[in-house]
Structures are given as structure tokens and as C-alpha cells.
Design an enzyme around this catalytic site. Sequence first.
Site, PDB file in Angstrom:
ATOM      1  N   LYS A   1      24.861  46.369  28.358  1.00 16.38           N
ATOM      2  CA  LYS A   1      25.518  46.975  29.528  1.00 16.38           C
ATOM      3  C   LYS A   1      25.422  48.502  29.406  1.00 16.38           C
ATOM      4  O   LYS A   1      24.326  49.033  29.544  1.00 16.38           O
ATOM      5  CB  LYS A   1      26.944  46.440  29.651  1.00 16.38           C
ATOM      6  CG  LYS A   1      26.914  44.988  30.163  1.00 16.38           C
ATOM      7  CD  LYS A   1      28.257  44.300  30.197  1.00 16.38           C
ATOM      8  CE  LYS A   1      28.059  42.868  30.700  1.00 16.38           C
ATOM      9  NZ  LYS A   1      28.986  41.900  30.120  1.00 16.38           N
TER      10      LYS A   1
ATOM     11  N   SER B   1      36.283  42.145  33.695  1.00 16.15           N
ATOM     12  CA  SER B   1      35.274  42.705  34.600  1.00 16.15           C
ATOM     13  C   SER B   1      35.499  42.350  36.069  1.00 16.15           C
ATOM     14  O   SER B   1      34.943  42.997  36.938  1.00 16.15           O
ATOM     15  CB  SER B   1      33.895  42.224  34.169  1.00 16.15           C
ATOM     16  OG  SER B   1      33.806  40.827  34.311  1.00 16.15           O
TER      17      SER B   1
ATOM     18  N   HIS C   1      32.691  45.596  28.563  1.00 14.77           N
ATOM     19  CA  HIS C   1      32.841  46.505  29.708  1.00 14.77           C
ATOM     20  C   HIS C   1      33.587  47.774  29.324  1.00 14.77           C
ATOM     21  O   HIS C   1      34.298  48.355  30.145  1.00 14.77           O
ATOM     22  CB  HIS C   1      33.532  45.795  30.876  1.00 14.77           C
ATOM     23  CG  HIS C   1      32.658  44.777  31.531  1.00 14.77           C
ATOM     24  ND1 HIS C   1      31.754  45.083  32.527  1.00 14.77           N
ATOM     25  CD2 HIS C   1      32.512  43.453  31.291  1.00 14.77           C
ATOM     26  CE1 HIS C   1      31.108  43.992  32.886  1.00 14.77           C
ATOM     27  NE2 HIS C   1      31.545  42.987  32.150  1.00 14.77           N
TER      28      HIS C   1
HETATM   29  C1  LIG Z   1      28.655  40.457  29.641  1.00 15.55           C
HETATM   30  C2  LIG Z   1      29.722  39.963  28.754  1.00 15.55           C
HETATM   31  C3  LIG Z   1      29.430  39.173  27.640  1.00 15.55           C
HETATM   32  C4  LIG Z   1      28.035  38.711  27.332  1.00 15.55           C
HETATM   33  O1  LIG Z   1      27.240  39.780  26.922  1.00 15.55           O
HETATM   34  P1  LIG Z   1      25.689  39.514  26.642  1.00 15.55           P
HETATM   35  O2  LIG Z   1      25.311  40.536  25.626  1.00 15.55           O
HETATM   36  O3  LIG Z   1      24.990  39.700  27.944  1.00 15.55           O
HETATM   37  O4  LIG Z   1      25.563  38.134  26.133  1.00 15.55           O
HETATM   38  C5  LIG Z   1      30.473  38.811  26.812  1.00 15.55           C
HETATM   39  N1  LIG Z   1      31.752  39.177  27.066  1.00 15.55           N
HETATM   40  C6  LIG Z   1      32.057  39.911  28.146  1.00 15.55           C
HETATM   41  C7  LIG Z   1      33.484  40.304  28.389  1.00 15.55           C
HETATM   42  C8  LIG Z   1      31.066  40.321  29.032  1.00 15.55           C
HETATM   43  O5  LIG Z   1      31.383  41.019  30.110  1.00 15.55           O
END
Ligand SMILES: *Cc1c(COP(=O)(O)O)cnc(C)c1O
Length: 401
Positions: free
Chosen positions: A246, A187, A215
Site C-alpha cells: 500500500k 479501511s 492502512h
Molecule cells: C490490505 C490489507 C491486508 C492484506 O495486505 P496484502 O499485503 O495485500 O496481503 C491485511 N490487513 C489489512 C488491514 C489490509 O488492509
Amino acid sequence: MSEQAKNAFYTGLQQNLDTLREQGLYKPERVIASRQGSEVVAQDGRTLINMCANNYLGLSGEEWVAQASIEATEKYGYGLSSVRFICGTQTVHKELEQAISAFLGTEDTILYAAAFDANGGVFEPLFDENDAIISDALNHASIIDGIRLCKAARFRYAHNDMADLEKQLQDAAGKRNKIIVTDGVFSMDGTIAQLDKIVELAEKYGALVLIDECHASGFMGKTGRGTHEHHNVLGKIDIITGTLGKALGGAMGGFTSGRKEVIDTLRQKSRPYLFSNTLAPSIAGASLAVLKRLSASTELRDRLHENTAYFRKEIERIGFTIKPGTHPVVPVMLFEAPVAQKFAARMYELGVLLSGFFYPVVPMGQARVRVQLSAAHTRAQLDTVLAAFEQAGRELGLLKN
Ligand SMILES: *Cc1c(COP(=O)(O)O)cnc(C)c1O
């Protein structure tokens, strides 16, 4: 604890916080008084175009998603007051697990309260000291934590470096089970993992592959299935972890998906699943509605990629340097930390919400603002943002042209 020792504890914490502030590394919360969206209202009443949410498909503040969550609440209630295996599994949870499996092209899926928990609970039940985990150096914090909780031998390969991955696989040769672990998309830079090559190496050295699709799920690949679709390796990834927080609606919740033997083992042994509450039915119901919509049409995914291509082209034309790529994460490079801070602050004044990143989050001299495109951005909003970039860039003397 003596009064004196207690005071020392609290004073120590405050000193550390003060140091963070002095170094400009303190992270304040930016309070939003509206729904999440391409435009938000800040607590001070200011309207801002939002360029820093993981709201890739624009669903977080969408009315039909909110309605789906309300309908699920009406039908299934507010919560379960239980972990999944005691009395916390409703039909909506099973339906969502099936829908995620169908969307990703896997056999079964297990839900978690967050992807952080999915990654925290995936390694320890499946691997032990006889096994090897081979992990990209820039993998997400939750993967690193999950690997730490497991007794398997750890091998780390230089970020996105396939030659080093091969070397690590050779070093791990004596181990029973080997698994390569990578973010599908990283990200910070929007870098897409080279899954075609990773799968090839996995086949050559007899390793499994796990990807974290936080992502990517919902918009990478021709029909938005993820990085495995993007790289034409659908069906060749053993384990997929991801988030519902997300692109897939944006509330919260995570999942692990793969072969039924894996998922069933996690249901028996994965600690964040066994010892933490079930996903709220409102989230399960809304996520289900989102997956139905995304399976029926690629419209949102297509609009996101159009917006991304437009922004990437125009921001370079104005004279900024970006990290090349195709992902809706667009790092606009400003190189020096104080410049990135000043720039983000000026953009805020101009009505654009952005996040600046600098050391130690990114390497020294690589400070940037990270733009994240959304399907919800209109062309007019993007043009307003680009005009603000040009103005702030000119004022700070940052344009190449
Ligand atoms: C945002 C993210 C997470 C965590 O996700 P949540 O559901 O908010 O705990 C894990 N791995 C990656 C690569 C992320 O970008």
C-alpha cells in the site's frame, strides 16, 4: 466423478455467479493500461483521476521507486527459487528487515509474500488452547483467517468499543496468555483504533497487543511510523503486522515486527514463511529505498495530510455527508446502494475513478463511495474531482446545500 455430477458442479457455479450479477454484487475488474498513479489511463483510453488506490504516498508508479527495483534486480537477479531458510535469503532481505524494525521501533522483523500471509501465520506458532485472542469484530479478513488456524480461545469485542473490550478481557481472565488484536486503521471508515486506551486496558489485564498497520505504516503519526506513533504508544505494541503493497511502494509483500523472541519463533514455525517463496529482490530493494526516503523526510506524509484536510473540508462545504475523521480514507455517504452505484458510474463518465461500497460490505443503508487521498494528487486534480462531485451530486439531488 460422473459426467452428470461434473455438469451439476459447473452449472451450480454459473448459477451462483448469475445471482451475484443480478444482485449487483458481481465485482468486475477495471483494467488499467498505464502505471498506477493519481491519474491512470483505462483500457478504453479514457484518462481518469484515481481516487480509490491505497497509493497513499503516491509511490506505486514513481520513477525512482521503479529504478530502485530495477537496480535490485540487476544486483540480486529476478528471483531465488527458494523459501527463505533453504537458500532464499539475500543481504537485501536482511537489510529490509532491519530497516522496517528501525522505522517501526521494534527489535526484529520477518518478511512474507503478503500481509495476508503475515496475519495468516502469526497466531498459530505463538498461541495454543491455553491462550486467548481478543479481536475487534471488524478486523480484516486475513486476521480472522489467521485466528481460525490457531487453537486459542476466541473472544470478539464490538467494533472499537472499549467497554466491550474490557468485558472480554475479564471473560478471558483464566487464560495463560492474552492478546488484543486490532487493525490500526479500519479501511472502510478510516476509523483509527484507540490504541492509547487499548494499551491501558492491556496493561490493566495483563494482555499483549497486536496491530495490523496496512492502512497506517508510512503516513500515520508525526513521522509516519504508524498508528502507534499517532497515539503516542511507540514501544508499547508487542506485535505489528503490515504490508509493502500500500503506502510503502505498492508492489506486494508483508511483514511481522516485534520482539526478537517472537520473530525468531515465527522464522522457525510460521507456515506461510516456511512453505512459501521468498520476497522478490526487486521488491525488497525498492521497499528499502522507500523506507530510506521516508526516514529522511516527512514531505510525502505531510502532503498527504494536507490533501486529506483540504478534501474533507471542501467535500462537506459542497454539501456531502462524510464520516468524520482525519484519515485519507474518506467515506462519502450516499446511504442507498443504487444511489452509490449510479453515482460512481456518473463520476467515471466525469473522469473520476471511485469505488462504491454497499451491503454486505458495509451495513444496510450505509452505502457510500470511498475516496482515498494520495500525496500524488495535485490541488488542481482535487479541484477537478470536487467539481465532478458537485456536478454529479446536483444531478442526482444529493447535496444538502
Ligand atoms: C490490505 C490489507 C491486508 C492484506 O495486505 P496484502 O499485503 O495485500 O496481503 C491485511 N490487513 C489489512 C488491514 C489490509 O488492509
